[in-house]
Design a protein around this motif. Structure first.
Motif, PDB file in Angstrom:
ATOM      1  N   ARG A 106     -12.900   4.675   1.679  1.00 41.91           N
ATOM      2  CA  ARG A 106     -12.643   3.863   0.485  1.00 41.91           C
ATOM      3  C   ARG A 106     -11.162   3.877   0.122  1.00 41.91           C
ATOM      4  N   ILE A 107     -10.543   5.058   0.226  1.00 38.33           N
ATOM      5  CA  ILE A 107      -9.108   5.158  -0.065  1.00 38.33           C
ATOM      6  C   ILE A 107      -8.313   4.308   0.917  1.00 38.33           C
TER       7      ILE A 107
ATOM      8  N   ASP B 111      -0.175  13.602  12.609  1.00 35.83           N
ATOM      9  CA  ASP B 111      -1.523  13.940  12.145  1.00 35.83           C
ATOM     10  C   ASP B 111      -1.479  14.294  10.665  1.00 35.83           C
ATOM     11  N   ARG B 112      -2.663  14.422  10.082  1.00 36.38           N
ATOM     12  CA  ARG B 112      -2.750  14.667   8.639  1.00 36.38           C
ATOM     13  C   ARG B 112      -2.242  16.041   8.243  1.00 36.38           C
TER      14      ARG B 112
ATOM     15  N   GLY C   2       0.815  -1.198   0.000  1.00 31.92           N
ATOM     16  CA  GLY C   2       0.000   0.000   0.000  1.00 31.92           C
ATOM     17  C   GLY C   2       0.852   1.253   0.000  1.00 31.92           C
ATOM     18  N   LEU C   3       0.489   2.213  -0.847  1.00 32.38           N
ATOM     19  CA  LEU C   3       1.288   3.433  -0.988  1.00 32.38           C
ATOM     20  C   LEU C   3       0.399   4.544  -1.512  1.00 32.38           C
ATOM     21  N   LEU C   4       0.488   5.721  -0.892  1.00 33.52           N
ATOM     22  CA  LEU C   4      -0.216   6.898  -1.384  1.00 33.52           C
ATOM     23  C   LEU C   4       0.777   7.776  -2.127  1.00 33.52           C
ATOM     24  N   LEU C   5       0.611   7.892  -3.453  1.00 37.06           N
ATOM     25  CA  LEU C   5       1.453   8.766  -4.263  1.00 37.06           C
ATOM     26  C   LEU C   5       0.764  10.111  -4.394  1.00 37.06           C
TER      27      LEU C   5
ATOM     28  N   ARG D 219      -6.022  17.825   3.040  1.00 37.95           N
ATOM     29  CA  ARG D 219      -5.550  16.809   3.986  1.00 37.95           C
ATOM     30  C   ARG D 219      -6.284  15.472   3.929  1.00 37.95           C
ATOM     31  N   ALA D 220      -7.418  15.395   3.234  1.00 32.72           N
ATOM     32  CA  ALA D 220      -8.263  14.213   3.318  1.00 32.72           C
ATOM     33  C   ALA D 220      -7.535  12.924   2.937  1.00 32.72           C
ATOM     34  N   ALA D 221      -6.820  12.940   1.804  1.00 31.48           N
ATOM     35  CA  ALA D 221      -6.130  11.728   1.361  1.00 31.48           C
ATOM     36  C   ALA D 221      -5.061  11.293   2.355  1.00 31.48           C
TER      37      ALA D 221
END
Length: 302
Positions: free
Chosen positions: A148-149, A247-248, A86-89, A178-180
């Motif tokens: 969902r993300i 935190d985000r 898992g990775l957020l780009l 900041r949501a993602a």
């Protein structure tokens, strides 16, 4: 505009005109090549989907690089993203070209506005890639979107997000929403910042590939294929590890700083941002203490 539906001040005035009558034949050839590559990829989607993940990702990266090159744009990538897990780009957002550029780094599910479904060709490609579509005008849907993300990230998928929420011309950059980043924290996965930059081969930065304001997709595509000696630079910054930010807000600031091209990225940026947050909280507590003291003295005089 809502926090989930940001806008950029960039418009077509920001975009350089690079075409000329002499460029039309070259542009037509490039446009034909681009359409051929896209159609070829669409036809092969059912076949590629049945392959093992390693081969599927390798073919996807090759195809996306070919898309960029078909437009006449030279591609230069420095750095690499983790190949699995898992990775957020996240990246700054300038052009429709950003999408194949990031897929050339690592194929991923894209976080996309729902309107893209209606785009010719691009809508089909985006939907077939497993994109997570967002209804940006419905703020109430935001918690479910974050969930969902996070679920996708927990499942080992990579997800691409453009946290600015809108395209900019490339000479300016917006703040990262900041949501993602909350989804990355919830899933306990790292964040991979990527800096995108377009310039001419001679070295000068250009806004020609920008897709902003009232631009239509076809207008932007034509401007790209008409340009001469465009270079797309993709700089993969050091990964921000899971748990490196409290935190985000801090995580978003660290990623934004990295994609701005600052020298201090990664953990150092997170620690600096966290120090600023703690300092602000300390100042607020001091102010509250002074206010309470002043109120106590006022009551004592009554």
């Amino acid at each position: 505009m809502s926090a989930w539906l940001p806008s950029a001040p960039c418009s077509r005035v920001c975009v350089e005109s690079v075409g000329s009558p002499a460029a039309v034949p070259r542009a037509l050839v490039r446009l034909a090549a681009l359409l051929a590559v896209l159609v070829f990829g669409i036809v092969l989607i059912p076949v590629v989907a049945r392959l093992a993940a390693v081969w599927r990702d390798r073919l996807t990266r090759t195809w996306c690089r070919t898309i960029v090159r078909a437009t006449g744009v030279r591609l230069r990538i420095t750095g690499a993203a983790p190949p699995g897990g898992g990775l957020l780009l996240v990246a700054n957002h300038i052009s429709w070209l950003d999408i194949p550029l990031l897929a050339a780094v690592r194929p991923a599910r894209m976080l996309a506005k729902a309107e893209i479904r209606q785009w010719p060709v691009a809508g089909v490609l985006t939907a077939s890639s497993g994109a997570l579509f967002i209804q940006r005008d419905r703020l109430r849907a935001l918690p479910r979107t974050v969930e969902r993300i996070a679920d996708s990230l927990r499942g080992g998928s990579a997800v691409v997000a453009f946290p600015e929420g809108s395209t900019w011309c490339g000479r300016a950059q917006g703040r990262f929403r900041r949501a993602a980043f909350q989804a990355a924290l919830d899933a306990g996965v790292p964040v991979q910042p990527v800096h995108l930059h377009y310039r001419f081969d001679g070295g000068a930065a250009t806004t020609a590939p920008a897709f902003v304001g009232s631009d239509s997709l076809l207008t932007s595509v034509w401007r790209v294929v008409s340009a001469r000696a465009l270079v797309a630079e993709v700089r993969v910054e050091p990964v921000l590890g899971a748990g490196s930010a409290p935190d985000r807000r801090t995580l978003a600031l660290a990623a934004e700083t990295a994609t701005n091209g600052a020298a201090d990225t990664g953990t150092a940026v997170v620690e600096t941002a966290d120090a600023h947050r703690r300092s602000a909280e300390a100042r607020r507590r001091t102010t509250d203490a002074h206010r309470m003291s002043a109120n106590s003295e006022a009551h004592a005089h009554l």
